[in-house]
Design an enzyme around this catalytic site. Structure first.
Site, PDB file in Angstrom:
ATOM      1  N   CYS A 328       0.832  -1.206   0.000  1.00 40.61           N
ATOM      2  CA  CYS A 328       0.000   0.000   0.000  1.00 40.61           C
ATOM      3  C   CYS A 328       0.870   1.261   0.000  1.00 40.61           C
ATOM      4  O   CYS A 328       1.529   1.539  -0.994  1.00 40.61           O
ATOM      5  CB  CYS A 328      -0.978  -0.035   1.174  1.00 40.61           C
ATOM      6  SG  CYS A 328      -2.391   1.076   0.953  1.00 40.61           S
ATOM      7  N   HIS A 434      -3.624  -5.529   1.155  1.00 39.79           N
ATOM      8  CA  HIS A 434      -3.356  -5.880   2.556  1.00 39.79           C
ATOM      9  C   HIS A 434      -3.820  -7.312   2.822  1.00 39.79           C
ATOM     10  O   HIS A 434      -4.713  -7.827   2.151  1.00 39.79           O
ATOM     11  CB  HIS A 434      -4.125  -4.952   3.497  1.00 39.79           C
ATOM     12  CG  HIS A 434      -3.665  -3.538   3.486  1.00 39.79           C
ATOM     13  ND1 HIS A 434      -2.517  -3.114   4.116  1.00 39.79           N
ATOM     14  CD2 HIS A 434      -4.216  -2.421   2.929  1.00 39.79           C
ATOM     15  CE1 HIS A 434      -2.377  -1.812   3.953  1.00 39.79           C
ATOM     16  NE2 HIS A 434      -3.388  -1.367   3.236  1.00 39.79           N
TER      17      HIS A 434
END
Length: 498
Positions: A328, A434
């Protein structure tokens, strides 16, 4: 629907864990239970089945209650992006960034969202297990409170107060907190739970007797210190994790706004992997892999990373054959530039990235929230993974005359689009996804990418591990708490006002 609220004398008193434990206890007893936290401030979050964002602790508590996470379980989520400001998320959607003083005034509006969620849940569940935030005795935050007694008063529910004896001063915490509440709030507190006790319980008995006599309220149980209980953390990072004779050494820079560090739980819990966080003033060295984590303020954290000299450490690590993986915000940092023209996360409009992947990133107001199934490809091998996306950046892979476009790291199973990339020399990879290491196959693939000859004997499936820990927690709660007395408090929940 009945409602029971757990409040703490301090932050990290054990509210999240206690609510998770009680959710599992009561669902095992045949009750239809839902978790609830009116307002949460945390950088660890999860994507819900209804496409929103809530605190990680409420997602865990939903698992404890054997139901899918949904936005109503945490109607207000605050994600700090500076010392004085935070992104405000209402019913799973980011509405704006606010400074603390502005949000204080906004609480009146936020309470409407909290009560809206409460009433929706009341139509479906028998019991709402509610977690407070911080302490109800924060004098400066009591006006327009929605997180603790303000909510409890609004819905007229009983409260159990929990305190951490391992911190010291447990009796002062409990009595002092009670003294700072109004008469109606004091009456609302129906009992105490003492958490994280170690030692001979007989040495505590005289103190418990004094506490009950002093306050007129019962002690509902003393929970032992569970040394190796491993559940998703609401916000705190588990720093200590030294593994002797580790086969793999991983370093994660501890960034000021690190988010979703639960990404590393399966790696940290593996007895053959030593995952350590590098703090301010420490060096990135002696490792096989550097993972750059997610960030709620990616430009500020990248600037911090450079100031710590970690960019130089990472470049040296790569020269010696090490590998780097970004998730991310960490993925964004690996590119050439990050721009924030609308000031989504900070006042800094642009920053030069680490220049390790051929991509550029622009932050935008619209946040991507999605649960994803994908094929993860590293080093010529692949496996299926599941994860979730929470980000407001759009990254574009680039190429020039001297470099070919980077290969794809993830092919989403629901489309032809890609997420993430690997450098042409196979040393650097990144993705927005994630939770990719929650299943054991992805951990093994990562290890193979680092060194195909360095096999690990076991991997951890986070869902299975979490389930074992929740059952263990529920057993401990049943053994050490007066569950029948707590049931009586729940069933008499409409007798709380004087």
């Amino acid at each position: 629907m009945k409602t029971l609220m757990v409040q703490g004398t301090t932050s990290d008193a054990g509210k999240s864990t206690l609510v998770a434990g009680l959710c599992r206890v009561f669902v095992n007893l045949g009750c239809k239970v839902a978790p609830f936290k009116p307002q949460n401030m945390a950088l660890n979050s999860a994507v819900t089945s209804d496409g929103g964002e809530i605190g990680r602790a409420q997602a865990l508590q939903a698992v404890a209650a054997k139901i899918a996470p949904r936005v109503d379980f945490n109607p207000i989520l605050l994600k700090p992006n500076s010392d004085t400001g935070a992104q405000v998320i209402v019913h799973g959607r980011a509405i704006s960034n606010m400074e603390a003083t502005s949000y204080h005034d906004y609480k009146k509006v936020a309470m409407d969202a909290v009560l809206e969620s409460h009433h929706r849940l009341a139509k479906e569940f028998q019991l709402l297990m509610v977690e407070g935030a911080g302490s109800p005795a924060e004098i400066n935050l009591r006006a327009n409170d929605i997180a603790n007694m303000g909510y409890a008063e609004a819905v007229d529910c009983p409260v159990i107060l929990v305190a951490d004896i391992d911190r010291g001063g447990v009796f002062a915490h409990l009595v002092g907190t009670l003294e700072l509440l109004s008469p109606s709030e004091q009456n609302r507190v129906k009992g105490f739970i003492i958490n994280r006790f170690r030692g001979d319980i007989n040495l505590l008995t005289s103190g418990l007797d004094w506490l009950e006599e002093k306050t007129g309220k019962p002690v509902l149980g003393v929970l032992p210190y569970l040394h190796d209980l491993a559940l998703d953390a609401e916000d705190a990072v588990a720093i200590e994790n030294k593994v002797e004779q580790a086969k793999i050494n991983i370093v994660v820079p501890l960034l000021p706004h690190i988010s979703n560090h639960t990404d590393f739980d399966t790696l940290r819990l593996n007895p053959e992997i030593n995952l350590r966080y590098v703090k301010m003033g420490e060096r990135i060295n002696n490792c096989d892999l550097v993972i750059l984590p997610g960030s709620k303020n990616v430009i500020f954290d990248l600037q911090y990373l450079k100031e710590q000299g970690w960019q130089i450490d990472i470049e040296r690590h790569l020269r010696y054959g090490g590998k780097v993986f970004g998730i991310c915000g960490g993925y964004q940092m690996l590119g050439h530039t990050i721009t924030d023209p609308e000031g989504i996360e900070s006042s800094i409009k642009a920053i030069t990235g680490l220049g390790l992947l051929e991509l550029t990133t622009e932050l935008s107001a619209e946040k991507k929230l999605a649960q994803v199934s994908a094929t993860m490809t590293l080093g010529g091998k692949e496996c299926q993974v599941k994860g979730y996306e929470i980000h407001c950046g759009v990254s574009t892979m680039t190429a020039n005359d001297n470099k070919m476009p980077v290969p794809v790291l993830f092919n989403k199973s629901d489309s032809q689009s890609s997420d993430g990339c690997v450098s042409n020399d196979n040393q650097i990879a990144g993705t927005y996804l994630h939770g990719i290491f929650d299943e054991g196959a992805a951990t093994q693939l990562l290890v193979d990418w680092l060194d195909s000859n360095n096999d690990i004997e076991q991997t951890i499936n986070l869902d299975e591990h979490r389930e074992q820990q929740l059952e263990r927690l529920a057993t401990v709660c049943q053994q050490h708490l007066k569950i029948s007395a707590i049931e009586d408090i729940i069933n008499n929940s409409k007798t709380t006002k004087p």
